[in-house]
Design an enzyme around this catalytic site. Structure first.
Site, PDB file in Angstrom:
ATOM      1  N   SER A 164     -13.058 -18.133  51.683  1.00 52.89           N
ATOM      2  CA  SER A 164     -12.018 -17.114  51.839  1.00 52.89           C
ATOM      3  C   SER A 164     -11.287 -17.249  53.161  1.00 52.89           C
ATOM      4  CB  SER A 164     -12.645 -15.718  51.820  1.00 52.89           C
ATOM      5  OG  SER A 164     -13.422 -15.534  50.684  1.00 52.89           O
ATOM      6  N   HIS A 188      -9.326 -20.988  45.757  1.00 51.71           N
ATOM      7  CA  HIS A 188      -9.804 -19.653  46.106  1.00 51.71           C
ATOM      8  C   HIS A 188      -9.563 -18.692  44.950  1.00 51.71           C
ATOM      9  CE1 HIS A 188      -9.517 -15.810  48.652  1.00 51.71           C
ATOM     10  NE2 HIS A 188     -10.786 -16.128  48.520  1.00 51.71           N
ATOM     11  N   GLU A 220      -5.616 -19.157  44.811  1.00 50.31           N
ATOM     12  CA  GLU A 220      -4.893 -19.773  45.924  1.00 50.31           C
ATOM     13  C   GLU A 220      -5.381 -21.217  46.050  1.00 50.31           C
ATOM     14  OE1 GLU A 220      -4.053 -15.984  48.917  1.00 50.31           O
ATOM     15  OE2 GLU A 220      -5.980 -16.985  49.030  1.00 50.31           O
ATOM     16  N   ASN A 222      -6.040 -12.528  51.609  1.00 48.84           N
ATOM     17  CA  ASN A 222      -7.014 -11.960  52.548  1.00 48.84           C
ATOM     18  C   ASN A 222      -6.417 -11.753  53.943  1.00 48.84           C
ATOM     19  OD1 ASN A 222      -8.952 -11.757  50.632  1.00 48.84           O
ATOM     20  ND2 ASN A 222     -10.058 -13.593  51.211  1.00 48.84           N
TER      21      ASN A 222
END
Ligand SMILES: NC(=O)c1ccc[n+]([C@@H]2O[C@H](COP(=O)([O-])OP(=O)(O)OC[C@H]3O[C@@H](n4cnc5c(N)ncnc54)[C@H](O)[C@@H]3O)[C@@H](O)[C@H]2O)c1
Length: 319
Positions: free
Chosen positions: A121, A142, A154, A192
């Site tokens: 992450s 991701h 991602e 994130n």
């Protein structure tokens, strides 16, 4: 022509890995599902069978489809069985030394053409890639939590990832029914980088006792229209993973105070309150891994829930 992915490996069958296995197997791809020991392997298997069992109960999967899906997954301890797979997605804890060790070993056991992907992450995909002799074939992939439900992936390309590798992984995402966004290697990528400052701020509000956990979550759910409140989301992500993500973003992102982990998160991790996966985090669940919140000493009944309940009572008694 895009590369064919007939079989893939998933390393780590925790909160994310078990869901990622399901995504591949649901889409007709054989999966070698790897854990560190037998107990963790059994937990991963139980998560997968529980999830597909719920899909059958909800009518989203037939029993035959479930059996075919489970038949595509081979569970195993250790990385030795990954010699023939076309791609590996690593989903082990968010700690650089563990990831680097795994990638060094993957590089040894996987065939030379295999693509190695990390579900990190926040850690540097480049730093992970350079532990291998094939950094040009290493990407970030991701997935979001829960992986079978969330549409986004991602794709993270480093400065040395081959363009064809990125294109092949993007095509694979489309085959999995996902929407991919491709981004360079920066801490927290897109979602994130924006999300975790907000989650951290929510914990700071809660630890300063401005607000109860129920009111905080209700405000963001009902006021901001989000699918769940921030403390519920942190429990779903896992407090240990959240701490690691914040800590990495803080260090990699120029020590922005927004990402300095709220002390309460670290204290909860030290006390083993990891969220849903351990059965207790900001809320208490009816067992490890269960999504069902049960009342505890901190429970406050929220006004909108009282209204909903009493309206139901009124309607029922009017029938
Ligand atoms: N939790 C989330 O919401 C979320 C979302 C997106 C990405 N991620 C990322 O996914 C990765 C995994 O996070 P998680 O939350 O699923 O963690 P987790 O702690 O729930 O699961 C990690 C799993 O890896 C296993 N493991 C540890 N060492 C291993 C080894 N040597 N070989 C095989 N398995 C091993 C553990 O037994 C555990 O089951 C992290 O990089 C995290 O940042 C997490």
């Amino acid at each position: 022509m895009a590369r064919d992915f007939n079989s893939v490996g998933v390393v780590g069958l925790g909160t994310m890995g078990a869901g990622i296995v399901e995504v591949f197997a649901r889409n007709g791809i054989d999966v070698v599902a790897v854990e560190v020991d037998e107990a963790a392997l059994e937990r991963g298997r139980a998560t997968l069978t529980g999830s597909v069992g719920r899909a059958v109960a909800r009518g989203k999967l037939t029993e035959q489809e479930r059996d075919a899906l489970l038949g595509r997954v081979r569970f195993t301890v250790g990385l030795q069985s990954l010699g023939d797979v076309d791609l590996v997605v690593e989903a082990v804890p968010e700690q650089m030394p563990i990831k680097r060790r795994i990638f060094e070993e993957l590089d040894r056991v996987c065939k030379p053409s295999a693509i190695l992907a990390t579900n990190t992450s926040s850690l540097s995909v480049t730093d992970i890639a350079v532990t291998t002799r094939r950094p040009n074939q290493v990407v970030g992939m991701h997935f979001f939590n829960p992986a079978p439900v969330m549409k986004l992936v991602e794709v993270i390309r480093t400065v040395v990832t081959d363009a064809e590798v990125v294109a092949d992984v993007e095509a694979l995402c489309a085959r999995l029914g996902k929407v991919d966004v491709t981004i360079a290697d920066r801490a927290g990528f897109i979602a994130n980088a924006l999300l975790f400052g907000y989650l951290n701020q929510a914990v700071r509000m809660y630890e300063a006792r401005y607000v109860s956990r129920e009111d905080l979550d209700a405000a963001m759910k009902l006021g901001a229209g989000l699918p769940m409140g921030p403390l519920t989301l942190l429990d779903l992500i896992g407090l240990d993973t959240s701490f690691q993500v914040l800590d990495t973003m803080y260090r990699r992102g120029g020590r922005d105070r927004r990402h300095a982990p709220a002390p309460l998160i670290e204290q909860m991790v030290a006390a083993g309150l990891l969220g849903r996966k351990s059965g207790r985090g900001f809320y208490t669940y009816d067992g490890p891994g269960s999504p069902v919140v049960v009342p505890d000493a901190l429970t406050t009944v929220h006004l909108y829930e009282v209204q909903r309940t009493s309206w139901r009572g009124v309607l029922a008694s009017a029938k």
